[in-house]
Write an enzyme that holds these catalytic residues in place. Structure first.
Site, PDB file in Angstrom:
ATOM      1  N   LYS A 105       6.116  -1.146   1.704  1.00  0.00           N
ATOM      2  CA  LYS A 105       4.957  -1.004   2.708  1.00  0.00           C
ATOM      3  C   LYS A 105       4.906   0.284   3.119  1.00  0.00           C
ATOM      4  O   LYS A 105       5.861   0.941   3.522  1.00  0.00           O
ATOM      5  CB  LYS A 105       5.282  -2.106   3.847  1.00  0.00           C
ATOM      6  CG  LYS A 105       4.182  -1.958   4.908  1.00  0.00           C
ATOM      7  CD  LYS A 105       3.073  -3.083   4.426  1.00  0.00           C
ATOM      8  CE  LYS A 105       1.890  -2.919   5.298  1.00  0.00           C
ATOM      9  NZ  LYS A 105       1.165  -1.871   4.565  1.00  0.00           N
ATOM     10  N   GLN A 126       9.686   5.868   6.329  1.00  0.00           N
ATOM     11  CA  GLN A 126       8.902   4.575   6.293  1.00  0.00           C
ATOM     12  C   GLN A 126      10.073   3.592   6.180  1.00  0.00           C
ATOM     13  O   GLN A 126       9.846   2.335   6.882  1.00  0.00           O
ATOM     14  CB  GLN A 126       7.867   4.263   5.217  1.00  0.00           C
ATOM     15  CG  GLN A 126       6.744   3.221   5.665  1.00  0.00           C
ATOM     16  CD  GLN A 126       5.533   3.772   6.648  1.00  0.00           C
ATOM     17  OE1 GLN A 126       5.262   4.840   6.250  1.00  0.00           O
ATOM     18  NE2 GLN A 126       5.356   2.888   7.585  1.00  0.00           N
ATOM     19  N   LYS A 141       5.051   4.857   0.225  1.00  0.00           N
ATOM     20  CA  LYS A 141       3.799   5.625   0.723  1.00  0.00           C
ATOM     21  C   LYS A 141       3.419   6.210  -0.482  1.00  0.00           C
ATOM     22  O   LYS A 141       3.745   6.117  -1.695  1.00  0.00           O
ATOM     23  CB  LYS A 141       4.583   6.826   1.470  1.00  0.00           C
ATOM     24  CG  LYS A 141       3.635   7.461   2.424  1.00  0.00           C
ATOM     25  CD  LYS A 141       3.503   6.764   3.755  1.00  0.00           C
ATOM     26  CE  LYS A 141       2.604   7.380   4.570  1.00  0.00           C
ATOM     27  NZ  LYS A 141       2.556   6.798   6.128  1.00  0.00           N
ATOM     28  N   ASP A 181      -3.541   6.209   6.285  1.00  0.00           N
ATOM     29  CA  ASP A 181      -2.800   6.971   6.700  1.00  0.00           C
ATOM     30  C   ASP A 181      -3.950   8.111   7.111  1.00  0.00           C
ATOM     31  O   ASP A 181      -5.344   7.929   7.060  1.00  0.00           O
ATOM     32  CB  ASP A 181      -1.651   7.570   5.927  1.00  0.00           C
ATOM     33  CG  ASP A 181      -0.602   8.376   6.621  1.00  0.00           C
ATOM     34  OD1 ASP A 181       0.220   7.776   7.399  1.00  0.00           O
ATOM     35  OD2 ASP A 181      -0.732   9.739   6.734  1.00  0.00           O
TER      36      ASP A 181
HETATM   37  N1  GLU Z   1       0.386   5.083   7.808  1.00  0.00           N
HETATM   38  C1  GLU Z   1       0.911   4.529   8.801  1.00  0.00           C
HETATM   39  C2  GLU Z   1       2.456   4.687   9.204  1.00  0.00           C
HETATM   40  O1  GLU Z   1       2.611   5.990   8.861  1.00  0.00           O
HETATM   41  C3  GLU Z   1       0.823   2.878   8.620  1.00  0.00           C
HETATM   42  C4  GLU Z   1       1.347   2.352   7.394  1.00  0.00           C
HETATM   43  C5  GLU Z   1       0.814   0.866   7.155  1.00  0.00           C
HETATM   44  O2  GLU Z   1       0.229   0.254   8.011  1.00  0.00           O
HETATM   45  O3  GLU Z   1       1.436   0.380   6.105  1.00  0.00           O
HETATM   46  O4  GLU Z   1       3.370   4.018   9.628  1.00  0.00           O
END
Ligand code: GLU
Length: 460
Positions: A105, A126, A141, A181
């Site tokens: 995710k 992440q 990502k 993002d």
């Molecule tokens: N891009 C966001 C982060 O850096 C959200 C990622 C998401 O919602 O999966 O956490």
């Protein structure tokens, strides 16, 4: 205590320090010139020394040796046609880092600076951020070195369709769930969802999050990262008898994270005096007018510079780093990685900053973090402070699976609870492992332990 002091204190106490040093060397040798990835790994690995000392099983099971190597890194060609009929080619990526506790995710970033190092640093972060949320989501990502600036709506659509044509082979509601993002918002997610649906021939709502409200999106997702960061910082301020009310705040950026961090800070009684984009920053002593920023950025896709046309008492300054010369009580870096270096951190400290909350991913360099910690500035690290976005993404997945939709109030309440839990877990880990109040170490440890235990349980 700064990270440097922290390492010195643990130096030589056991094998953990030697192990970490060796692993850092291996990571650098194996991923030459990926400086952002090295930086993200370094921050995490150093923080984990006390856990490894107390629980050598994590070294015996080579948990970290495994975690610094992604499950896979996919890189692919993205051909598309611009409005003049010219064929253009970009490079797309998806890194699937760890699915130890749930499907991969993480967001997709469209920005010319995107490369393997940037995607890997974001994917690595992440893993721990997602574990911290307490939800079943792994770390991933992706993105492309595509610059959405100046592109027409149709060009954006054609790019998104081409990008998804390849990405669709690697994702799915139980496999890997991308979101937005930098450079990817509801519009781009919509185009990508449309293409995915066409390719698989099924309505798999949970394959992407950050969707429009009318077709499977969650209320509160747009606001979640910014609101969540402010909820987290408010908890941290409370522990020191402080709060947003009556404070002066500087928020860098003017994208999704920044706008909703400003909104929540204002709702809590703060005066936000500055924000920025990649060209420069605006300083409005009377307080930023958020309606103007929202219209300029969310509706008209224009630059911050145009704000002063409507608010002549505000000033616009070219260049981004100057925003950190503005005196404030609370600084919320919500733009991009490494936007606060040592010098900017020193300026903020000299001008009396009391708290820093990272809304962006890795906005402070390691040296800048040390300046804040050395000077007893309350510091909320990105993995904890900006976890609200991905948390509400996981709530969106839950709603999609259940085929129902929660109200804004329900989602916001859950977000507040999640941010509260992340704060208490990070604080507790910092206390349990001998660095009370150091939330960098606390957040890294609290996230790591969940992933590491799952990896050990599942075998090699
Ligand atoms: N891009 C966001 C982060 O850096 C959200 C990622 C998401 O919602 O999966 O956490």
């Amino acid at each position: 205590m700064s990270l440097v002091q922290f390492v010195e204190q643990t130096l030589g106490t056991d094998n953990a320090h030697r192990y970490i040093n060796q692993l850092l060397e291996t990571v650098q040798e194996r991923n030459p010139s990926e400086v952002e990835f090295h930086q993200a790994v370094r921050e995490v690995l150093i923080s984990l020394i006390p856990v490894l000392s107390q629980k050598p099983k994590y070294m015996e099971h080579a948990v970290l040796d495994r975690l610094v190597e992604p499950d896979r890194l996919i890189s692919f060609r993205v051909p598309w046609t611009d409005d003049t009929g010219k064929i253009r080619v970009n490079r797309g990526y998806r890194v699937q880092f760890s699915n130890a506790i749930g499907p991969y995710k993480g967001g997709l970033r469209f920005h010319p600076s995107v490369n393997a190092s940037i995607i890997k640093f974001l994917g690595f972060e992440q893993i721990f951020k997602n574990a911290l949320t307490g939800q079943s989501i792994g770390g991933g990502k992706g993105g492309a070195d595509f610059d959405p600036r100046g592109k027409s709506d149709l060009e954006i659509m054609r790019f998104c369709q081409s990008f998804m044509t390849e990405l669709s082979k690697h994702i799915g509601p139980d496999t890997d769930v991308p979101a937005g993002d930098i450079g990817v918002g509801a519009r781009e997610i919509g185009y990508m969802f449309g293409q995915y649906k066409k390719l698989v021939g099924a309505y798999e709502a949970g394959v992407l999050t950050g969707k429009g409200i009318g077709y499977g999106g969650s209320l509160g997702r747009k606001e979640a990262t910014g609101y969540g960061a402010v909820y987290f910082v408010e908890e941290m301020l409370k522990s020191a008898g402080l709060g947003f009310n009556g404070s002066t705040v500087v928020v860098s950026g003017s994208g999704n994270v920044s706008i909703y961090a400003m909104e929540k800070a204002m709702q809590l009684g703060a005066k936000v005096v500055a924000c920025s984009d990649s060209s420069g920053y605006i300083y409005h002593q009377a307080g930023i007018n958020l309606d103007t920023i929202k219209r300029l950025k969310e509706v008209e896709y224009r630059r911050c510079q145009d704000y002063v046309l409507e608010h002549p008492d505000a000033v616009y300054v070219e260049g981004c780093s100057g925003i950190w010369t503005i005196a404030c009580d609370i600084a919320l870096p919500c733009a991009t990685q490494n936007e606060i270096n040592k010098l900017s951190a020193e300026l903020l400290v000299r001008n009396g900053v009391k708290a820093v909350g990272e809304g962006a991913n890795m906005p402070s360099t390691l040296e800048a973090i040390d300046v804040f910690l050395d000077n007893n500035v309350l510091f909320a690290p990105a993995k904890a402070a900006n976890a609200g976005g991905v948390s509400v993404s996981a709530l969106e997945m839950a709603q999609n699976s259940a085929r129902l939709a929660w109200t804004m109030e329900e989602v916001d309440l859950k977000l507040q609870q999640i941010m509260h839990n992340i704060y208490s877990e990070s604080l507790k880990a910092s206390q349990d492992y001998g660095v009370p109040g150091n939330l960098v170490v606390g957040a890294n440890i609290a996230g790591f332990v969940k992933v590491a235990d799952a990896m050990i349980a599942q075998g090699v």
